[in-house]
Design a protein around this motif. Structure first.
Motif, PDB file in Angstrom:
ATOM      1  N   LEU A 651       0.098   9.174  16.486  1.00 33.52           N
ATOM      2  CA  LEU A 651       0.546   8.568  15.226  1.00 33.52           C
ATOM      3  C   LEU A 651      -0.192   9.169  14.034  1.00 33.52           C
ATOM      4  O   LEU A 651       0.393   9.374  12.956  1.00 33.52           O
ATOM      5  N   GLN A 652      -1.475   9.432  14.200  1.00 34.40           N
ATOM      6  CA  GLN A 652      -2.230  10.073  13.115  1.00 34.40           C
ATOM      7  C   GLN A 652      -1.626  11.430  12.765  1.00 34.40           C
ATOM      8  O   GLN A 652      -1.506  11.785  11.590  1.00 34.40           O
ATOM      9  N   LEU A 688      -6.302   6.029   4.030  1.00 35.38           N
ATOM     10  CA  LEU A 688      -6.938   6.338   2.750  1.00 35.38           C
ATOM     11  C   LEU A 688      -6.302   7.575   2.120  1.00 35.38           C
ATOM     12  O   LEU A 688      -5.971   7.586   0.918  1.00 35.38           O
ATOM     13  N   ALA A 689      -6.103   8.599   2.929  1.00 33.09           N
ATOM     14  CA  ALA A 689      -5.476   9.825   2.415  1.00 33.09           C
ATOM     15  C   ALA A 689      -4.033   9.576   1.991  1.00 33.09           C
ATOM     16  O   ALA A 689      -3.534  10.169   1.023  1.00 33.09           O
ATOM     17  N   ALA A 690      -3.340   8.671   2.703  1.00 40.49           N
ATOM     18  CA  ALA A 690      -1.939   8.393   2.383  1.00 40.49           C
ATOM     19  C   ALA A 690      -1.773   7.708   1.035  1.00 40.49           C
ATOM     20  O   ALA A 690      -0.693   7.763   0.439  1.00 40.49           O
ATOM     21  N   LEU A 691      -2.822   7.073   0.522  1.00 41.45           N
ATOM     22  CA  LEU A 691      -2.744   6.480  -0.817  1.00 41.45           C
ATOM     23  C   LEU A 691      -2.590   7.561  -1.888  1.00 41.45           C
ATOM     24  O   LEU A 691      -2.168   7.262  -3.011  1.00 41.45           O
ATOM     25  N   ARG A 692      -2.906   8.795  -1.540  1.00 40.81           N
ATOM     26  CA  ARG A 692      -2.762   9.909  -2.486  1.00 40.81           C
ATOM     27  C   ARG A 692      -1.626  10.849  -2.079  1.00 40.81           C
ATOM     28  O   ARG A 692      -1.543  11.979  -2.557  1.00 40.81           O
ATOM     29  N   VAL A 698       5.846   6.938   0.566  1.00 37.31           N
ATOM     30  CA  VAL A 698       4.719   6.891   1.495  1.00 37.31           C
ATOM     31  C   VAL A 698       3.584   6.073   0.896  1.00 37.31           C
ATOM     32  O   VAL A 698       2.949   5.268   1.584  1.00 37.31           O
ATOM     33  N   ARG A 699       3.334   6.249  -0.399  1.00 40.17           N
ATOM     34  CA  ARG A 699       2.241   5.501  -1.033  1.00 40.17           C
ATOM     35  C   ARG A 699       2.542   4.005  -1.076  1.00 40.17           C
ATOM     36  O   ARG A 699       1.651   3.173  -0.839  1.00 40.17           O
ATOM     37  N   VAL A 700       3.801   3.640  -1.363  1.00 37.80           N
ATOM     38  CA  VAL A 700       4.160   2.222  -1.355  1.00 37.80           C
ATOM     39  C   VAL A 700       3.997   1.646   0.043  1.00 37.80           C
ATOM     40  O   VAL A 700       3.424   0.557   0.231  1.00 37.80           O
ATOM     41  N   ARG A 701       4.491   2.375   1.042  1.00 34.03           N
ATOM     42  CA  ARG A 701       4.339   1.904   2.425  1.00 34.03           C
ATOM     43  C   ARG A 701       2.864   1.729   2.792  1.00 34.03           C
ATOM     44  O   ARG A 701       2.495   0.816   3.523  1.00 34.03           O
ATOM     45  N   THR A 702       2.031   2.607   2.285  1.00 39.85           N
ATOM     46  CA  THR A 702       0.611   2.533   2.617  1.00 39.85           C
ATOM     47  C   THR A 702      -0.036   1.290   2.020  1.00 39.85           C
ATOM     48  O   THR A 702      -0.817   0.601   2.695  1.00 39.85           O
ATOM     49  N   THR A 703       0.277   0.992   0.761  1.00 41.50           N
ATOM     50  CA  THR A 703      -0.301  -0.214   0.155  1.00 41.50           C
ATOM     51  C   THR A 703       0.171  -1.465   0.886  1.00 41.50           C
ATOM     52  O   THR A 703      -0.602  -2.410   1.083  1.00 41.50           O
ATOM     53  N   SER A 718     -14.828   3.521   1.096  1.00 43.85           N
ATOM     54  CA  SER A 718     -14.082   4.101  -0.017  1.00 43.85           C
ATOM     55  C   SER A 718     -12.675   3.523  -0.163  1.00 43.85           C
ATOM     56  O   SER A 718     -11.960   3.869  -1.107  1.00 43.85           O
ATOM     57  N   MET A 719     -12.264   2.629   0.745  1.00 48.23           N
ATOM     58  CA  MET A 719     -10.902   2.097   0.690  1.00 48.23           C
ATOM     59  C   MET A 719     -10.685   1.227  -0.542  1.00 48.23           C
ATOM     60  O   MET A 719      -9.639   1.315  -1.212  1.00 48.23           O
ATOM     61  N   LEU A 720     -11.637   0.382  -0.881  1.00 51.81           N
ATOM     62  CA  LEU A 720     -11.482  -0.493  -2.036  1.00 51.81           C
ATOM     63  C   LEU A 720     -11.360   0.325  -3.316  1.00 51.81           C
ATOM     64  O   LEU A 720     -10.495   0.054  -4.165  1.00 51.81           O
ATOM     65  N   THR A 721     -12.196   1.346  -3.454  1.00 49.10           N
ATOM     66  CA  THR A 721     -12.122   2.197  -4.646  1.00 49.10           C
ATOM     67  C   THR A 721     -10.764   2.879  -4.757  1.00 49.10           C
ATOM     68  O   THR A 721     -10.160   2.946  -5.831  1.00 49.10           O
ATOM     69  N   ALA A 722     -10.249   3.359  -3.616  1.00 46.78           N
ATOM     70  CA  ALA A 722      -8.949   4.038  -3.623  1.00 46.78           C
ATOM     71  C   ALA A 722      -7.823   3.076  -3.992  1.00 46.78           C
ATOM     72  O   ALA A 722      -6.900   3.438  -4.733  1.00 46.78           O
ATOM     73  N   LEU A 723      -7.893   1.844  -3.503  1.00 45.57           N
ATOM     74  CA  LEU A 723      -6.874   0.855  -3.841  1.00 45.57           C
ATOM     75  C   LEU A 723      -6.933   0.489  -5.320  1.00 45.57           C
ATOM     76  O   LEU A 723      -5.905   0.322  -5.988  1.00 45.57           O
ATOM     77  N   LEU A 724      -8.137   0.341  -5.843  1.00 46.02           N
ATOM     78  CA  LEU A 724      -8.293   0.057  -7.276  1.00 46.02           C
ATOM     79  C   LEU A 724      -7.710   1.195  -8.106  1.00 46.02           C
ATOM     80  O   LEU A 724      -7.033   0.959  -9.129  1.00 46.02           O
TER      81      LEU A 724
END
Length: 782
Positions: A651-652, A688-692, A698-703, A718-724
C-alpha cells in the motif's frame, strides 16, 4: 398548588387585577423551598411572565384554565398519571445493567459521536476546474469524519451532530427545512449502545434535562419485539400503541388510561423511543401497524434504533426519517471507561495495564472500540486470578461466559432433580439450545417459555438426561436466568439472551463442538432438517444474519482450513466478492497457533480483495465493492502478501504511484484500516508526504484519512505542523477546509491540546462552530 382567580357560581375562572406584582415575592420564596410548585390562573389573566408558562418551567409553573373543572383536570394530568410516568422512567433509567450488575448512569456514561450521512457534489480531481474557497461552504460548515462511498464521482461523508441540536434545531440537520419535530433513525452495530442511548434520552427527558424548546415531554421506551408479541395476544384497537402503553404502565398509581395516552400522542406530548427494528419478526400486520402509528402521530418526537446490517427495513417504515450512526470509542473515551469500570476485585483490576495492552494490540484495540465488548473485556480482566487477556472476540466471549456461569454476587440456589450440572455442562446444554433457537426462525430473538423449554428438553435428552427431561429443563432455565444472567425475560414477555451477540457466539460454539468431535463432513440435525455441515455453511454464508456466527465459528475450530477453503472457492463467489469479505473477517478470528497453516489463504484473500478494490476505486467505481473495506482492518492486522510484498508495504508503494487516482485509493485504504496504523511510522511518513501531493484530490483524501485514523497520527512529531500548514496555506479551499476540520476534531479529542493548535482553532470560530465533543453518550446494552 394554588388557584388564584375569581370564581363565579358556575365555576368559571376570571382574571385578577394586578395579580403578578402581588404574588411575585411570596410565590418565588415558596417555590424555592418546595412549598409551591403550581399556580392556576384564569385563561384571560394578563401580566404572567411567559417563561413560567413553559411546560418545563421549574421550580414554579403557571397553568391557565377557563373553568374550575378544567383546572382540576389539568392538575390531575400534570401531577397524576403524567407525573407517575416521568417518575417511573426517571427511576428505572437511572441505573445501567452492566453484565448483571446495576451501575449509575451518571457515573458510567461516556460520550460518543452521532454521525449523519451527507452526500456532496463531486470533489475536485486532477484536471477539474478549481473553485475558490468561497464555493466550499458546504464542506466548511460541517465536521466531516470519513468518506464512506464514491458513486460515479458523488461522495458520501459523515458529519458530527450534537444531540441537543437534534431536539432544538432539527430543521438544520434534515433536508426538509420545514420539518421541526425531531424524528430520526439511529443505526449501530451490535453492542454499540443503541438501547442505552434510548435509556439515556428517557432519563434525560424525565429529569427535564433534554432541551425541547420548553416542552415537557413524556418519555416512552417501546421494545418493538415486545409490542409485536403483545399484538399477537390482542385484537382490533387493543393492538394500537395507546392500548399497549396503557398495559405497560398499568401498575403505576395513578395509571394513565388508553384514552389519555391517545390524547397525549395526538398532542405531540410523548417522546417515542422505538428500540430494535431489526429484532422484530416483521409480519405484515405488525409492520403496517408500526408504519401507521408513526404516520398518525407526526407531532411526537420519535427515535427508532436498528442494527446497521438490517437498516434497510426502515425505508418501508419511515422512509423520510434521516439516518444517524453511532460510532466506536476512541482512545480517550475507551481509557476513561476502563478507569471508571466498577471492579469487583479493585486490588487485582489494573486499568492502566489494560489500556497499555490495548495500545500494543491492534486486534484487541479494534474490539475495544465497541462499548459492549469493552465492558466484557473489563469484566474478564477484573479477576482475582491472573489470566491472559483474550486476543479475539471468540476468546473474549468464552472467558466472559465462563465467569458468568461461575460467579455471581448473590447466587440463588436452584433445585435440580439430581446432581446439578457443572458449569461446563451448563455451557454445553445452553449452546445446543442456542443453536436450535437461532435456526428456528428468520428473526426470532424472543422465545416463549414453551419454545425455550422444548429446546432445553431436546438438548438434555441428547446429552443423556433421560426421556423425562422437563424438570431438568425448568431448573436449568431458572438457574441460567437468575444466576448467570445469560438468559433474560419470563414466561409472559418471553425469554431472550442478554445480547444477540452472545447468542451468536453460543450458536457458533455448538457448531464448532459438533465439527471438532464428528468432523467437517458430518451431518447436523437442526430445526428439523439434517444437512451435511459443508452444505449447511455454504447456504448460510449468503445469509447476513449468519455471518457473525460463521466468523465466531472459525475461531473455535481445531482445523478451520475446510471452512476457509469453502468460503474462498472462486466457483461459488459472486461478482462483488461478498464471500471473500466474509472469509477475511473469519481469518481475523483464527487462533494464533493455527494461523501459520492458513498463511496461503491469508495471502490469496489479501491479494484478491485489495487488488480488486484499488482497481475499482482508482477508476471511480469503488461503490460496487465498497463492502470490501469492512475487511481492511482485519487483513491489515494479518499483513498478508500482495505480489510477494507485505500488505502495508504494498500500500505504501501504491501511495507513490504515478497515477493520482491510485495514490488517492491507497490513502483511502489507510483510512479504512484506521487506528491500528499508529505504530507504523513508515505509513505515517507516507501520509505526511501526501499532504504535499501535487494532486488536490489526494491532499483532500489525506486530510480526511488523518481524521479517521485519529490523533494517534500525531505520534509523528511533524504531522501537526504539516496539518497546520495545510489548513492555513494550501492553495485549494477544499484542502484548507478539510484540514481545519481535522485539526478541530483533534483539538476536541486530545486530553492536553498543544498551544499552537489551540491558537489555530480559536482563530476560526465561525468555521468550527460547536465543539466536536458534543455528542451522544453510551453504555453497553443489557
Amino acid at each position: 398548588m394554588t388557584i388564584t382567580a375569581a370564581i363565579d357560581a358556575s365555576g368559571q375562572l376570571g382574571p385578577v387585577g394586578g395579580l403578578w406584582p402581588k404574588l411575585l415575592a411570596a410565590a418565588k420564596e415558596a417555590s424555592s423551598v418546595g412549598l409551591l410548585r403550581t399556580i392556576v390562573v384564569a385563561s384571560e389573566q394578563t401580566d404572567i411572565p411567559l417563561e413560567l408558562e413553559q411546560e418545563a418551567a421549574s421550580p414554579l409553573r403557571v397553568l391557565r384554565a377557563a373553568t374550575l373543572h378544567e383546572a382540576v383536570n389539568r392538575l390531575y394530568e400534570e401531577h397524576g398519571p403524567r407525573h407517575a410516568v416521568r417518575q417511573y422512567e426517571r427511576e428505572h433509567c437511572a441505573a445501567l445493567p452492566l453484565l448483571g450488575r446495576p451501575v449509575s448512569l451518571v457515573d458510567h456514561y461516556q460520550a460518543l459521536p452521532l454521525l449523519r450521512e451527507v452526500k456532496r457534489d463531486q470533489l475536485l480531481r486532477t484536471g477539474r476546474k478549481r473553485e475558490p474557497e468561497e464555493d466550499v461552504r458546504t464542506l466548511r460548515d460541517t465536521d466531516i469524519l470519513r468518506w464512506e462511498q464514491e458513486v460515479s464521482g458523488e461522495h458520501v461523508t459523515y458529519e458530527q451532530i450534537a444531540l441537543d441540536q437534534l431536539f432544538t434545531h432539527f430543521q438544520t440537520v434534515t433536508e426538509n427545512a420545514r420539518r421541526t419535530t425531531p424524528r430520526f433513525v439511529v443505526l449501530g452495530p451490535p453492542g454499540s449502545g443503541k438501547t442505552t442511548l434510548l435509556q439515556y434520552l428517557s432519563w434525560l427527558t424525565a429529569t427535564a434535562g433534554l432541551p425541547t424548546t420548553g416542552r415537557a415531554l413524556l418519555p416512552v421506551r417501546v421494545r418493538l419485539r415486545e409490542w409485536e408479541t403483545f399484538t399477537t395476544a390482542t385484537v382490533g384497537v387493543a393492538q394500537q400503541l395507546d392500548g399497549y402503553l396503557a398495559q405497560q404502565y398499568a401498575l403505576l398509581s395513578p395509571a394513565p388510561t388508553a384514552r389519555q395516552w391517545r390524547q397525549w400522542l395526538v398532542n405531540g406530548d410523548v417522546l417515542l423511543l422505538f428500540d430494535g427494528l431489526d429484532e422484530i419478526q416483521g409480519d405484515p400486520p405488525f409492520l403496517t401497524l408500526l408504519t401507521t402509528t408513526i404516520a398518525t402521530y407526526p407531532a411526537c418526537p420519535t427515535v427508532l434504533t436498528c442494527r446497521t446490517v438490517s437498516f434497510e427495513r426502515h425505508r418501508m417504515i419511515c422512509p423520510d426519517f434521516p439516518l444517524f450512526t453511532l460510532t466506536g470509542l476512541d482512545q480517550v473515551h475507551r481509557d476513561a471507561y476502563i478507569r471508571a469500570f466498577p471492579a469487583v476485585h479493585p486490588t487485582a483490576y489494573q486499568p492502566e495495564v489494560l489500556s497499555a495492552h490495548l495500545q500494543r494490540s491492534p486486534q484487541l484495540r479494534a474490539l475495544a472500540a465497541n462499548p459492549l465488548l469493552l465492558s466484557i473485556l473489563c469484566y474478564v480482566v477484573d479477576n482475582a486470578a491472573t489470566t491472559p487477556i483474550p486476543a479475539t472476540r471468540g476468546e473474549l466471549y468464552a472467558s466472559a461466559i465462563e465467569r458468568l456461569l461461575t460467579f455471581h454476587a448473590q447466587r440463588l440456589t436452584t433445585r435440580y432433580p439430581g446432581t446439578a450440572p457443572a458449569p461446563y455442562e451448563k455451557l454445553t446444554l445452553l449452546q445446543h439450545a442456542a443453536l436450535q433457537l437461532f435456526a428456528r426462525g428468520e428473526r426470532q430473538l424472543t422465545f416463549s417459555g414453551q419454545q425455550l423449554g422444548q429446546a432445553l428438553k431436546d438438548t438434555l435428552q441428547e446429552e443423556g438426561y433421560g426421556s423425562v427431561s422437563g424438570p431438568w429443563a425448568n431448573a436449568l432455565r431458572e438457574d441460567l436466568s437468575r444466576n448467570s444472567g445469560l438468559l433474560r425475560g419470563d414466561g409472559e414477555q418471553g425469554f431472550f439472551f442478554f445480547h444477540l451477540t452472545i447468542q451468536e457466539f453460543l450458536t457458533a460454539r455448538a457448531l464448532a463442538t459438533h465439527i471438532n468431535t464428528k468432523g467437517w463432513t458430518s451431518s447436523l440435525r437442526i430445526a428439523g432438517n439434517t444437512l451435511p455441515i459443508p452444505l449447511f455453511i455454504d447456504k448460510k454464508s449468503w445469509d447476513p444474519r449468519w455471518h457473525e456466527v460463521i466468523v465466531l465459528l472459525t475461531g473455535q475450530l481445531v482445523d478451520p482450513l475446510p471452512l476457509l477453503t469453502l468460503l474462498t472457492d472462486s466457483k461459488k463467489e459472486d461478482l462483488f466478492s461478498h464471500r471473500l469479505v466474509l472469509a477475511a473477517q473469519c481469518l481475523a478470528e483464527v487462533r494464533a497457533e493455527v494461523r501459520p497453516a492458513c498463511a496461503h489463504i491469508v495471502d490469496r484473500v489479501t491479494d484478491s480483495l485489495f487488488s480488486t478494490w484499488v482497481f475499482r476505486e482508482a477508476r471511480g467505481t469503488g461503490a460496487v465493492v465498497a463492502h470490501c473495506t469492512d475487511a481492511f482492518a482485519a487483513l491489515a492486522r494479518l499483513n498478508g502478501h500482495i505480489k510477494h510484498l507485505p500488505l502495508l508495504e504494498w500500500l505504501q508503494r501504491q501511495a507513490h504511484d504515478a497515477n493520482p487516482d491510485v495514490r488517492a485509493a491507497s490513502i483511502e485504504a489507510f483510512a479504512n484500516i484506521g487506528e491500528s496504523l499508529a505504530s507504523e511510522m513508515g505509513i505515517l511518513e507516507t501520509l505526511l508526504a501526501a499532504l504535499r501531493d501535487p494532486d488536490v484530490f489526494v491532499r483532500v483524501r489525506t486530510t480526511e484519512a488523518l481524521r479517521r485514523i485519529g490523533t494517534v497520527t500525531l505520534s509523528l512529531p511533524s504531522m501537526l505542523t504539516a496539518l497546520l500548514q495545510a489548513g492555513e496555506h494550501d492553495p485549494e479551499g477544499f484542502v484548507r477546509a478539510s484540514a481545519k476540520r481535522t485539526l478541530a476534531q483533534f483539538a476536541a479529542s486530545l486530553p492536553q491540546v498543544p498551544e499552537v493548535l489551540s491558537v489555530f482553532v480559536a482563530r476560526y470560530p465561525r468555521r468550527f462552530g460547536a465543539k466536536p465533543q458534543e455528542s451522544t453518550r453510551w453504555h453497553p446494552s443489557p
